[in-house]
Design a protein around this motif. Structure first.
Motif, PDB file in Angstrom:
ATOM      1  N   THR A  91       0.829  -1.213   0.000  1.00 30.82           N
ATOM      2  CA  THR A  91       0.000   0.000   0.000  1.00 30.82           C
ATOM      3  C   THR A  91       0.859   1.257   0.000  1.00 30.82           C
ATOM      4  OG1 THR A  91      -1.735  -1.193   1.194  1.00 30.82           O
ATOM      5  CG2 THR A  91      -1.830   1.223   1.218  1.00 30.82           C
ATOM      6  N   LEU A  92       1.851   1.303   0.909  1.00 31.77           N
ATOM      7  CA  LEU A  92       2.721   2.477   0.979  1.00 31.77           C
ATOM      8  C   LEU A  92       3.583   2.594  -0.272  1.00 31.77           C
ATOM      9  CD1 LEU A  92       3.619   4.844   2.731  1.00 31.77           C
ATOM     10  CD2 LEU A  92       5.314   3.346   3.792  1.00 31.77           C
ATOM     11  N   ALA A  93       4.070   1.457  -0.785  1.00 32.12           N
ATOM     12  CA  ALA A  93       4.876   1.495  -2.005  1.00 32.12           C
ATOM     13  C   ALA A  93       4.065   2.012  -3.191  1.00 32.12           C
ATOM     14  CB  ALA A  93       5.425   0.102  -2.312  1.00 32.12           C
ATOM     15  N   ALA A  94       2.779   1.624  -3.278  1.00 28.98           N
ATOM     16  CA  ALA A  94       1.931   2.109  -4.375  1.00 28.98           C
ATOM     17  C   ALA A  94       1.733   3.617  -4.281  1.00 28.98           C
ATOM     18  CB  ALA A  94       0.582   1.390  -4.344  1.00 28.98           C
ATOM     19  N   GLU A  95       1.596   4.135  -3.048  1.00 32.64           N
ATOM     20  CA  GLU A  95       1.452   5.584  -2.878  1.00 32.64           C
ATOM     21  C   GLU A  95       2.687   6.331  -3.370  1.00 32.64           C
ATOM     22  OE1 GLU A  95       0.460   6.514   1.122  1.00 32.64           O
ATOM     23  OE2 GLU A  95      -1.248   5.135   1.200  1.00 32.64           O
ATOM     24  N   HIS A  96       3.869   5.837  -3.010  1.00 32.76           N
ATOM     25  CA  HIS A  96       5.096   6.524  -3.403  1.00 32.76           C
ATOM     26  C   HIS A  96       5.419   6.317  -4.877  1.00 32.76           C
ATOM     27  CE1 HIS A  96       6.851   8.143   0.376  1.00 32.76           C
ATOM     28  NE2 HIS A  96       5.935   7.343   0.912  1.00 32.76           N
ATOM     29  N   LEU A  97       5.035   5.189  -5.443  1.00 36.39           N
ATOM     30  CA  LEU A  97       5.211   5.019  -6.888  1.00 36.39           C
ATOM     31  C   LEU A  97       4.402   6.071  -7.645  1.00 36.39           C
ATOM     32  CD1 LEU A  97       5.092   1.125  -7.354  1.00 36.39           C
ATOM     33  CD2 LEU A  97       7.035   2.617  -7.791  1.00 36.39           C
ATOM     34  N   ALA A  98       3.197   6.359  -7.135  1.00 39.03           N
ATOM     35  CA  ALA A  98       2.358   7.354  -7.816  1.00 39.03           C
ATOM     36  C   ALA A  98       2.857   8.772  -7.589  1.00 39.03           C
ATOM     37  CB  ALA A  98       0.911   7.217  -7.328  1.00 39.03           C
ATOM     38  N   SER A  99       3.290   9.083  -6.347  1.00 38.56           N
ATOM     39  CA  SER A  99       3.667  10.471  -6.037  1.00 38.56           C
ATOM     40  C   SER A  99       5.085  10.817  -6.468  1.00 38.56           C
ATOM     41  CB  SER A  99       3.529  10.712  -4.519  1.00 38.56           C
ATOM     42  OG  SER A  99       4.388   9.851  -3.789  1.00 38.56           O
ATOM     43  N   GLU A 100       6.005   9.854  -6.434  1.00 37.75           N
ATOM     44  CA  GLU A 100       7.410  10.152  -6.734  1.00 37.75           C
ATOM     45  C   GLU A 100       7.845   9.700  -8.123  1.00 37.75           C
ATOM     46  OE1 GLU A 100      10.192   8.894  -3.808  1.00 37.75           O
ATOM     47  OE2 GLU A 100       8.993   9.576  -2.096  1.00 37.75           O
ATOM     48  N   ASP A 101       7.251   8.589  -8.596  1.00 38.40           N
ATOM     49  CA  ASP A 101       7.753   7.999  -9.840  1.00 38.40           C
ATOM     50  C   ASP A 101       6.759   8.060 -10.986  1.00 38.40           C
ATOM     51  OD1 ASP A 101      10.190   6.985  -8.513  1.00 38.40           O
ATOM     52  OD2 ASP A 101       8.775   5.707  -7.441  1.00 38.40           O
ATOM     53  N   GLY A 102       5.556   8.547 -10.726  1.00 41.51           N
ATOM     54  CA  GLY A 102       4.578   8.672 -11.805  1.00 41.51           C
ATOM     55  C   GLY A 102       4.031   7.349 -12.297  1.00 41.51           C
ATOM     56  N   VAL A 103       4.117   6.290 -11.493  1.00 42.61           N
ATOM     57  CA  VAL A 103       3.594   4.967 -11.860  1.00 42.61           C
ATOM     58  C   VAL A 103       2.354   4.706 -11.027  1.00 42.61           C
ATOM     59  CG1 VAL A 103       4.056   2.495 -11.959  1.00 42.61           C
ATOM     60  CG2 VAL A 103       5.892   4.132 -12.443  1.00 42.61           C
ATOM     61  N   THR A 104       1.200   4.669 -11.670  1.00 44.82           N
ATOM     62  CA  THR A 104      -0.059   4.446 -10.963  1.00 44.82           C
ATOM     63  C   THR A 104      -0.464   2.990 -11.085  1.00 44.82           C
ATOM     64  OG1 THR A 104      -0.754   6.704 -11.492  1.00 44.82           O
ATOM     65  CG2 THR A 104      -2.460   5.162 -10.758  1.00 44.82           C
ATOM     66  N   VAL A 105      -0.522   2.315  -9.944  1.00 48.31           N
ATOM     67  CA  VAL A 105      -0.923   0.910  -9.915  1.00 48.31           C
ATOM     68  C   VAL A 105      -1.660   0.677  -8.600  1.00 48.31           C
ATOM     69  CG1 VAL A 105       1.336   0.268  -8.965  1.00 48.31           C
ATOM     70  CG2 VAL A 105      -0.108  -1.485  -9.977  1.00 48.31           C
ATOM     71  N   HIS A 106      -2.747  -0.077  -8.654  1.00 53.33           N
ATOM     72  CA  HIS A 106      -3.534  -0.357  -7.459  1.00 53.33           C
ATOM     73  C   HIS A 106      -2.701  -1.183  -6.485  1.00 53.33           C
ATOM     74  CE1 HIS A 106      -6.865  -1.850  -4.931  1.00 53.33           C
ATOM     75  NE2 HIS A 106      -7.483  -0.749  -5.342  1.00 53.33           N
ATOM     76  N   HIS A 107      -2.903  -0.920  -5.193  1.00 51.93           N
ATOM     77  CA  HIS A 107      -2.042  -1.596  -4.207  1.00 51.93           C
ATOM     78  C   HIS A 107      -2.278  -3.108  -4.182  1.00 51.93           C
ATOM     79  CE1 HIS A 107      -5.504  -1.877  -1.407  1.00 51.93           C
ATOM     80  NE2 HIS A 107      -5.783  -0.641  -1.784  1.00 51.93           N
ATOM     81  N   ASP A 108      -3.513  -3.567  -4.481  1.00 55.66           N
ATOM     82  CA  ASP A 108      -3.742  -5.016  -4.536  1.00 55.66           C
ATOM     83  C   ASP A 108      -3.005  -5.648  -5.718  1.00 55.66           C
ATOM     84  OD1 ASP A 108      -5.271  -5.219  -2.268  1.00 55.66           O
ATOM     85  OD2 ASP A 108      -7.171  -4.860  -3.313  1.00 55.66           O
ATOM     86  N   THR A 109      -3.006  -4.951  -6.852  1.00 51.83           N
ATOM     87  CA  THR A 109      -2.245  -5.451  -8.011  1.00 51.83           C
ATOM     88  C   THR A 109      -0.757  -5.481  -7.696  1.00 51.83           C
ATOM     89  OG1 THR A 109      -3.901  -4.535  -9.516  1.00 51.83           O
ATOM     90  CG2 THR A 109      -1.746  -5.059 -10.451  1.00 51.83           C
TER      91      THR A 109
END
Length: 425
Positions: A91-109
């Protein structure tokens, strides 16, 4: 194969063996005659595998591109992976991927990808089950307060204490980082809660001396309620303090500690924060608003039990230390190893009257004598009294040994005989 496909294999095997007609098979499988004919033809040609869904084992039409998956996993492996105590959860990794790296992916995926790649494990050590207490229905009805000691800055700074307030009804959080769980730390986080939301009805704390204490002998006799300095502050504000007898009783704030010890530590690491000033600024402006938006939930009742926020002067007055001190004959009091010369009221000695000393969080001192505000000046502590040399006492402080013919050296019988000889005429 699914249960429906296995059922079809069973029925069509009977059709193939000649023990069941196609019409009866259609009835048993709840399909049309044309459909069961097609299924029977496929079963005759391919066997049980022919009845399996044609999409089984293939890629989903909604699957993310392989290149995008590999990029996300590479970023997780490079920036957000590591030992158990360091790695980011999905969950936290998905948040930072979206905010820092521009990669949007659902946390369950992302969780499924990480489990497949060996970057995350589903196994968790579960604590023994305890039935959770129902949340309070109203905002401000009960707020849980506790301090959490942890290496919030990891190796970049010393261990600190997060003073944490959590509303029982909504999970709304207010927190401050400091060095220790002290009266001033508890008063500061309570002040910020009151300024933001109002005065809560009750606080749920543990049995630390900061919050509550056992009555002393005098209070047991008189029946007076024992109050700590923080308890007196809450009493002035009309806040009831309820002491929990176990960590599980205030599980809401304890579980909140676990969330902060995971998410906050990693966010502080990403920003390189290593002191309380910068950490509290980050808490107020970024972390707590995001945390409350994500984890807070609506209360069961829309009514708010917070009372109106008092004026700044009233709040400053309530959140002060108060102690009584005895006024000496020369109008001097001692407070916390400091000495204060109080302005004289008259030439008559005060006869051991008491004064009220108030101390604010800024260190400002206020002294009141019989309800009146007094002027004072701080004076140096008196010099220690010199030791007076006693007769027979050496410079080392030990008494001089008597001589061999000294009366103390003689026995009781000898002294009695000497006294009898002196008494003869």
């Amino acid at each position: 194969m699914s249960a429906r496909e296995l059922r079809r294999v069973e029925v069509l095997s009977r059709v193939k063996a000649g023990t069941l007609s196609l019409g009866s098979a259609a009835t048993l499988l709840a399909v049309s005659y044309r459909q069961v004919t097609r299924l029977a033809r496929r079963y005759q040609a391919e066997g049980a595998k022919g009845l399996q869904h044609r999409s089984a084992g293939g890629a989903s039409n909604h699957a993310r591109p392989t290149a995008e998956r590999e990029r996300a996993l590479a970023l997780v492996r490079t920036k957000y992976s590591g030992p158990v105590e360091v790695r980011f959860g999905p969950t936290l990794a998905a948040e930072h991927l979206a905010s820092e790296d521009g990669v949007t992916v659902h946390h369950d995926t992302l969780r499924r990808w990480m489990v497949t790649a060996g970057l995350w494990s589903r196994a968790r050590k579960r604590a023994p089950h305890r039935q959770r207490r129902e949340r309070k229905a109203h905002v401000g009805e009960l707020v849980q307060l506790d301090g959490s000691f942890h290496l919030w800055y990891e190796a970049r700074g010393p261990r600190g204490c997060l003073m944490n307030l959590v509303d029982d009804a909504t999970g709304r959080t207010r927190a401050r980082l400091g060095a220790e769980e002290t009266i001033w730390a508890a008063a500061e986080v309570l002040r910020r809660w009151i300024e933001a939301y109002g005065v809560p009805l009750a606080l749920y704390t543990d049995w630390k001396n900061v919050y509550v204490r056992e009555p002393n002998a005098e209070e047991q006799v008189s029946g007076a309620v024992p109050l700590t300095q923080f308890g007196r502050m809450c009493a002035l504000l009309g806040i009831q303090i309820i002491a929990a007898s176990s960590p599980q009783a205030k599980g809401r704030v304890e579980r909140n500690h676990g969330t902060h010890q995971d998410r906050l530590v990693k966010k502080l690491r990403r920003l390189g924060i290593a002191d309380a000033t910068a950490a509290n600024a980050f808490l107020e402006t970024t972390y707590l608003p995001e945390h409350n938006d994500r984890f807070a939930q609506p209360p069961a009742s829309v009514e708010d039990f917070h009372r109106r926020t008092p004026s700044r002067a009233a709040l400053d007055r309530a959140l002060q230390l108060e102690e009584t001190r005895v006024l000496s004959n020369d109008w001097v009091i001692r407070y916390d190893t400091r000495y204060f010369q109080v302005a004289r009221q008259s030439h008559v000695a005060p006869a051991r009257s008491t004064v009220l000393v108030r101390e604010a969080v800024t260190g400002a001192i206020e002294i009141r004598y019989r309800g009146r505000l007094m002027r004072w000046t701080e004076i140096p502590a008196p010099a220690p009294k010199p030791k007076v040399a006693m007769p027979g006492v050496g410079t080392g402080g030990s008494p001089r040994r008597p001589s061999g013919d000294h009366p103390w050296r003689r026995g009781y019988v000898e002294r009695q005989q000497q006294a009898a000889e002196l008494a003869r005429p």
